[in-house]
Design an enzyme around this catalytic site. Structure first.
Site, PDB file in Angstrom:
ATOM      1  N   HIS A 145      44.345  33.627  46.556  1.00 19.26           N
ATOM      2  CA  HIS A 145      44.391  35.081  46.430  1.00 19.26           C
ATOM      3  C   HIS A 145      43.762  35.539  45.112  1.00 19.26           C
ATOM      4  O   HIS A 145      43.038  36.537  45.054  1.00 19.26           O
ATOM      5  CB  HIS A 145      45.854  35.529  46.530  1.00 19.26           C
ATOM      6  N   GLU A 169      40.091  35.421  45.374  1.00 18.47           N
ATOM      7  CA  GLU A 169      39.628  36.566  46.171  1.00 18.47           C
ATOM      8  C   GLU A 169      39.450  37.802  45.269  1.00 18.47           C
ATOM      9  O   GLU A 169      38.430  38.496  45.331  1.00 18.47           O
ATOM     10  CB  GLU A 169      40.646  36.860  47.282  1.00 18.47           C
ATOM     11  N   HIS A 170      40.441  38.040  44.422  1.00 18.35           N
ATOM     12  CA  HIS A 170      40.358  39.202  43.528  1.00 18.35           C
ATOM     13  C   HIS A 170      39.166  39.123  42.581  1.00 18.35           C
ATOM     14  O   HIS A 170      38.623  40.131  42.172  1.00 18.35           O
ATOM     15  CB  HIS A 170      41.639  39.295  42.686  1.00 18.35           C
ATOM     16  N   GLU A 202      50.816  43.605  41.453  1.00 16.35           N
ATOM     17  CA  GLU A 202      50.830  43.508  42.914  1.00 16.35           C
ATOM     18  C   GLU A 202      52.041  42.695  43.377  1.00 16.35           C
ATOM     19  O   GLU A 202      52.693  43.037  44.362  1.00 16.35           O
ATOM     20  CB  GLU A 202      49.532  42.839  43.382  1.00 16.35           C
TER      21      GLU A 202
END
Lengths: 435, 430
Positions: free
Chosen positions: B67, B70-71, B143
């Site tokens: 993740h 991905e960011h 997040e």
């Protein structure tokens, strides 16, 4: 995409958008009424109660089985608001006959919806109280559950504060108390009113035999003795507060900051394209000012976007932040809006806004539900332009026009939802106050 | 290799192309306004141990790395964010990480080759620095915190913690504030070269697209890439549930529940897995759907609401079946589920109901082909990532039999494989 609007009867309209690129058709039936403390909860409750069963298919088991046989069709209850108007009814996306062994699934589904209205499950002419009570309980749970999604909750609280004292402050499902008061006899009366004297908007998008569909819709939805619907009104209120501040607390880890603006731009306003481009420059794309500057460059929030209520001429910028960053986040958001008002919009930002708005408007032509909301929602308050015609207007908006739209914004209400540092509610009275 | 795959049933077709770099390409022509592209790598949150090209070194990485990567992938050395580049072509881009894959997507209504080139260049040109990694740690920590406020999310995550003992399914896809603090630029570069090699990736373009046009862009960007083999080595998961029950208290108006069934019966054959996926979907609809006795009994008793849902996930890495919703009495829902499951595990499948549900499922599958996004995302993340094929799945749905379900039911519904997670309101709200 050709559109046709056919008057079926007094206040009953069939709107047709024809295209044959989908495997499904889109159908919707909406009743329109002004929001009211007396009836909003009942009208919101009607579609779910009616989808529980009809005379012929008296319960969910038999109804769902019938729908399964209609090639897995589903009929969804719907409720929405536009300005001070509530819209409630049903939607469905039946398979086209070409993919359903030649069966006219669309016609069958329309008949089934009509039978929910004309011969619902009743006892002595009164809607089933068992279904009414059970759907009421579920609706009240939904009203209470509004607190679960903190971002949506904060946005709605800010919106309620902006429209305090107006009909649009009435929650879409009514309040818990309003919902609790609805009984089966009252619901039966509301159904009668809806069929006899509320405006009815039918939408059919896709590929079908127009003559047959029109005749069927007229037969099913125009009752003998229908009365002319009362006109729908949406109250307009200019600026009322000067940046008043409301803070509430809940046991949350991420605070929510909502800035509520009056835009001064109503749906028929010539400046509507400029205002729409302003919201696009602010938060329409990942290169927009709020996302790029407040979130990405300054890392002040996890999300930050602007949403508009066009008929009420309001805009809310909502964000999720660390409570400690409140002042800095607020300053940064206001700073971006002021920059727009000064015309500080780069060529790139303008181009990006145009590209992104073009993309999203063209994409609507792949999404029948979005097309229906466009025509129905906009058509209530002004003449609904075709999306691609509106796009042309958007793309001719200049930087100066966007600046003028930004200059018209006035900050009305700043709503802040913060954590109280515990996992517990600070007091139960506070909760009552919130609700 | 360029192969045209047709489905007479759906009146659809797509091209399957294996590029010399190893990239698997699907071009699915569709005459809709929006063209949708997705580039996915088989690198998800469960992949936290891996080995490269027959080597013996096993690399362990912190939870949340996929993740995090991905960011960071939309940041570029030239200082211009990939989103800014897309802004010039008007494409609407996004990215998401799941348990099994990371996907980069865009939708557009024009300038496809330009946007596709931006997507590919961005995914194959990593740029990580101490500073940009540190900044991202702050954003992702936010997040993660936001996820901690979402009761539905927490309820589901707690269920996975009940079902699984070793698997990284236990961990939030974003990882934890602690685990992501261990991520460094070096580690990201290593993961990128391992998992973002074309052989481990899939590209699908659906809409107004031409296979030659798409492969030409791929050729421009990937001509010098060599295929590389990466093997994910997930932790060995025992078949038993880790613990049968979890409870949390949060600010909710009504208790939420997630009931889960852990399934360890996973075939090595993609075709068999697709078939079992279809059977599990059918079981969910037949026995726990709105036309079934279970749903209607509990609904009439006020034990469940329309928020109730039942679904499953079945793939080469894991398999579970789950029911979730809100209820004033989750324990009674669990009891009702347990006895219903025990009964259906043994009884013959009612033929007529089976046929009705199968037809309904198939019809809903056909509807998926009205959206370029649904087609592309499903083709890649539901099927290609796991070695499956979307048209073959349609055929399976057409030909599924009650006997297929009868073979799965007894092994699926074993009481020792059940668990439940509940999120209850805070004491002050009761």
């Amino acid at each position: 995409m050709p559109t046709e609007r056919i008057v079926l009867g007094d206040g009953v309209y069939l709107n047709l958008l024809r295209c044959d690129k989908f495997k499904t058709n889109y159908l919707s039936v909406d009743f329109l009424a002004n929001l009211s403390p007396e009836r909003t909860a009942a009208y919101a409750l009607l579609p779910p109660v009616l989808t529980r069963g009809t005379e012929r298919f008296p319960d969910m088991i038999s109804l769902t089985r019938e729908l399964d046989m209609l090639y897995g069709s589903r009929i969804y209850p719907s409720v929405a608001a536009a300005g001070d108007v509530q819209l409630f009814g049903f939607t469905s996306s039946p398979l086209r006959s070409e993919y359903a062994d030649g069966t006219d699934v669309t016609g069958e589904v329309l008949r089934l919806i009509a039978s929910m209205l004309s011969s619902p499950r009743s006892v002595d002419g009164c809607l089933s109280s068992a279904y009414t009570e059970s759907e009421k309980k579920i609706m009240i749970d939904r009203i209470r559950a509004r607190i679960n999604d903190k971002a949506a909750y904060a946005l709605r609280r800010c919106s309620e504060l902006l429209s305090e004292g107006e009909l649009s402050a009435i929650p879409l499902l009514g309040t818990e108390e309003q919902a609790a008061r609805v009984t089966a006899p009252f619901l039966t009366e509301c159904l009668k009113t809806a069929r006899e004297s509320l405006r009815i908007e039918l939408y059919a998008i896709g590929s079908f035999d127009i003559g047959r569909l029109t005749a069927l819709a007229r037969e099913l939805f125009v009752l003998p003795g229908r009365r002319t619907p009362a006109p729908l009104v949406t109250e307009r209120n200019p600026r009322r507060h000067h940046a008043r501040r409301i803070t509430e607390t809940q046991p949350i880890t991420q605070a929510k900051l909502c800035l509520g603006y009056r835009t001064g731009c109503y749906p028929e306003d010539e400046a509507l394209p400029a205002y729409s481009m302003l919201t696009e420059v602010l938060s329409g794309s990942p290169t927009s000012k709020l996302f790029m500057n407040v979130r990405e460059k300054k890392s002040l929030c996890y999300y930050c976007h602007a949403s508009s209520n066009l008929p009420k001429a309001t805009m809310i910028v909502s964000s999720g932040i660390d409570a400690a960053d409140r002042e800095r986040a607020e300053e940064a958001i206001i700073g971006e809006i002021e920059a727009c008002a000064r015309g500080e919009i780069t060529d790139e930002e303008l181009e990006a806004a145009g590209n992104s708005v073009a993309n999203s408007i063209r994409a609507m032509y792949d999404d029948p539900a979005a097309l229906k909301s466009w025509y129905l929602g906009r058509g209530l308050f002004s003449r609904a332009m075709d999306p691609d015609a509106f796009l042309e207007k958007l793309l001719s908006v200049t930087r100066d026009q966007i600046a003028e739209a930004a200059q018209r914004l006035s900050l009305d209400t700043v709503y802040f939802l913060e954590g109280n540092g515990t996992t517990e509610e600070n007091s139960s009275e506070e909760e009552d106050h919130l609700e | 290799m360029n192969e045209l795959v047709k489905s007479e049933l759906l009146r659809e077709a797509y091209y399957r192309i294996r590029h010399e770099s190893g990239l698997e390409i699907y071009v699915f022509p569709k005459d809709l306004a929006v063209t949708y592209a997705i580039l996915a790598t088989r690198f998800g949150s469960v992949d936290n141990r891996y080995r490269i090209d027959g080597g013996s070194d096993t690399v362990e990485i912190p939870d949340g790395t996929a993740h995090f990567l991905e960011h960071k992938m939309f940041e570029n050395e030239d200082g211009e964010d990939t989103f800014q580049k897309f802004a010039r072509t008007g494409a609407d881009a996004n990215a998401f990480t799941s348990f099994r894959s990371t996907s980069y997507v865009f939708s557009c209504t024009g300038k496809l080759p330009e946007s596709l080139e931006i997507l590919l260049r961005s995914a194959f040109s990593p740029y990580f620095t101490d500073m940009n990694v540190k900044k991202e740690q702050g954003i992702i920590a936010q997040e993660i915190r936001m996820g901690e406020d979402d009761p539905n999310d927490i309820c589901f995550r707690e269920l996975l913690c009940c079902l699984y003992e070793k698997s990284s399914l236990r961990i939030d896809i974003a990882g934890s504030v602690e685990s992501i603090s261990r991520i460094t630029p070096r580690l990201l570069y290593d993961c990128h070269s391992a998992f973002y090699n074309p052989r481990n990736m899939i590209l699908c373009v659906c809409g107004r697209a031409d296979p030659d046009e798409v492969t030409e862009v791929v050729r421009r960007v990937l001509s010098d890439r060599k295929p590389l083999e990466v093997v994910s080595l997930p932790a060995q998961e025992p078949p038993a549930v880790f613990r049968p029950r979890a409870e949390r208290r949060m600010k909710v108006s009504k208790p939420l529940f997630c009931i889960g069934v852990k399934d360890s019966d996973i075939s090595p054959s993609p075709a068999e897995r697709m078939k079992k996926t279809a059977v599990m979907q059918l079981i969910a609809s037949l026995y726990f759907g709105k036309s079934g006795e279970f749903y209607n009994r509990l609904y009439s008793d006020g034990l469940i609401s329309p928020s109730f849902s039942c679904w499953s996930q079945h793939n080469s890495a894991f398999s579970f079946f789950t029911l979730s919703g809100d209820s004033d009495d989750p324990d009674r829902v669990f009891e009702a589920f347990s006895s219903h499951a025990a009964a259906i595990a043994r009884a013959p499948v009612p033929r007529e109901d089976f046929e009705r549900c199968r037809r309904s499922l198939y019809s809903r599958f056909v509807k998926l082909f009205d959206s370029t996004e649904d087609i592309a995302v499903s083709l890649v993340t539901d099927f290609a990532v796991d070695g499956g094929d979307i048209f073959a799945y349609g055929e399976i749905l057409r030909s599924l039999t009650a006997e297929d379900a009868e073979r799965v039911l007894p092994t699926l519904f074993r009481p020792e494989a059940f668990a439940m997670s509940v999120v209850r309101p805070l004491p002050t709200d009761q």
